[in-house]
Design a protein around this motif. Structure first.
Motif, short mmCIF file in Angstrom:
data_model
loop_
_atom_site.label_atom_id
_atom_site.label_comp_id
_atom_site.label_asym_id
_atom_site.label_seq_id
_atom_site.Cartn_x
_atom_site.Cartn_y
_atom_site.Cartn_z
N GLN A 174 44.24 44.20 38.86
CA GLN A 174 42.99 43.75 38.26
C GLN A 174 41.94 43.63 39.36
O GLN A 174 42.12 42.88 40.33
N GLY A 213 35.97 41.29 38.01
CA GLY A 213 35.08 41.60 36.90
C GLY A 213 35.64 42.58 35.89
O GLY A 213 34.91 43.00 34.97
N GLU A 214 36.91 42.96 36.03
CA GLU A 214 37.50 43.90 35.10
C GLU A 214 38.82 43.36 34.55
O GLU A 214 39.36 42.37 35.04
N GLY A 215 39.32 44.03 33.52
CA GLY A 215 40.63 43.67 33.00
C GLY A 215 41.74 44.33 33.79
O GLY A 215 41.50 45.30 34.51
N PRO A 216 42.97 43.82 33.69
CA PRO A 216 44.10 44.46 34.39
C PRO A 216 44.32 45.89 33.90
O PRO A 216 44.13 46.20 32.72
N TYR A 248 50.50 45.55 37.07
CA TYR A 248 49.09 45.76 36.79
C TYR A 248 48.26 45.41 38.03
O TYR A 248 48.65 44.56 38.84
N LEU A 261 43.85 41.79 42.28
CA LEU A 261 44.91 40.88 41.86
C LEU A 261 46.04 41.71 41.28
O LEU A 261 45.81 42.49 40.34
N LEU A 301 49.52 41.86 39.28
CA LEU A 301 50.27 41.08 38.30
C LEU A 301 51.50 41.84 37.87
O LEU A 301 51.40 43.01 37.49
N GLN A 336 56.51 45.62 34.27
CA GLN A 336 55.26 46.36 34.44
C GLN A 336 54.48 45.74 35.58
O GLN A 336 54.55 44.54 35.81
N LEU A 388 54.97 40.09 26.39
CA LEU A 388 55.16 40.23 27.82
C LEU A 388 54.98 38.87 28.49
O LEU A 388 54.13 38.08 28.08
N LEU A 439 47.28 49.01 33.98
CA LEU A 439 48.69 49.29 34.25
C LEU A 439 48.85 50.28 35.40
O LEU A 439 48.20 51.32 35.43
N PHE A 488 53.75 37.31 31.91
CA PHE A 488 53.02 37.67 33.12
C PHE A 488 53.39 36.76 34.28
O PHE A 488 53.65 35.57 34.11
N GLY A 489 53.41 37.36 35.47
CA GLY A 489 53.67 36.62 36.68
C GLY A 489 52.46 35.83 37.14
O GLY A 489 51.37 35.92 36.55
N THR A 490 52.66 35.06 38.19
CA THR A 490 51.63 34.15 38.70
C THR A 490 50.56 34.87 39.50
O THR A 490 49.53 34.29 39.80
N ARG A 503 46.94 37.82 45.04
CA ARG A 503 45.59 38.29 45.34
C ARG A 503 45.59 38.95 46.71
O ARG A 503 45.89 38.29 47.71
#
Lengths: 114, 110
Positions: B37, B40-43, B35, B86, B88, B33, B98, B45, B100-102, B105
């Motif tokens: 981000q 100030g917000e969440g990731p 994502y 960002l 991800l 997957q 899941l 999809l 998550f990758g590093t 940015r």
């Protein structure tokens, strides 16, 4: 429009205080998660839940605890906050346990412990 | 332990340029997957790829899953400031979590 809500958005507190970060979702999802994220960095899973009365620790060791008394609510508690707890905390939910199931994230709580 | 390394870690480009972000692992994943981000917000999809060699397009974004299902790439054509964020990747396997990758940015300047 968000279906998963986190409060507060920002929190600055002193060392030693007890805090609870709230997370609620209106999608009826059984699986919920808490991630810790330093600004602009990767996500680390700290807690997750399969459903009511289910809680599991994630990959990153955390001094926080969680509870799941209702499907829609998954609060995270720190009994005694320390500066090392300063971070962003993201709550998420997913529709199923299937590995393809996408995560729905809240907008996070940015915690600063002074 | 399954790890997902993303490269580059940071990318700063001008509007209109093309770019590719990579997500690599030594482990096989059943799905990948992506994502995005924003500050100030969440990731959120963007896409899920599940078949080795699969290519999916989302407007100016092209996602590819490697043939061996160990890597993935995200290509953005004619980047715009609205693409800033960002990125991800996240791998799914037969576990229920899941990975998550590093993260990469991306900053796109007008």
């Amino acid at each position: 429009e968000a279906d998963i809500y986190q409060t507060p958005r920002y929190l600055v507190i002193g060392t030693g205080k007890k805090i609870t970060l709230e997370c609620s979702q209106t999608m009826g999802h059984d699986k919920m998660y808490w991630y810790q994220q330093d600004p602009g960095m990767e996500l680390h899973l700290i807690h997750y839940s399969y459903g009511v009365n289910s809680t599991e620790k994630g990959d990153l060791s955390s001094e926080s605890t969680v509870s799941r008394i209702r499907t829609e609510h998954f609060p995270l508690t720190l009994e005694s906050a320390r500066p090392s707890h300063t971070s962003q905390y993201l709550c998420a939910s997913s529709e199923s346990y299937f590995y393809n199931s996408p995560l729905h994230f809240g907008n996070g709580t940015r915690l600063t412990v002074t | 332990t399954q790890l997902l390394e993303q490269s580059p870690q940071f990318l700063s480009i001008q509007e209109g340029e093309n770019l590719t972000v990579y997500c690599n692992s030594s482990s096989v994943f059943s799905s990948l997957q992506w994502y995005r981000q924003e500050p100030g917000e969440g990731p959120v999809l963007l896409v899920t790829v599940v078949t080795g060699g699969e290519v999916k397009k989302l407007k100016r974004l092209t996602f590819q899953f490697g043939d061996a299902r160990k890597d993935s790439s995200l290509h953005i054509t004619a980047a715009q400031p609205g693409d800033t964020g960002l990125y991800l990747c996240a791998g799914g396997s037969n576990t229920d979590k899941l990975i998550f990758g590093t993260g990469t940015r991306l900053q796109v300047f007008p």
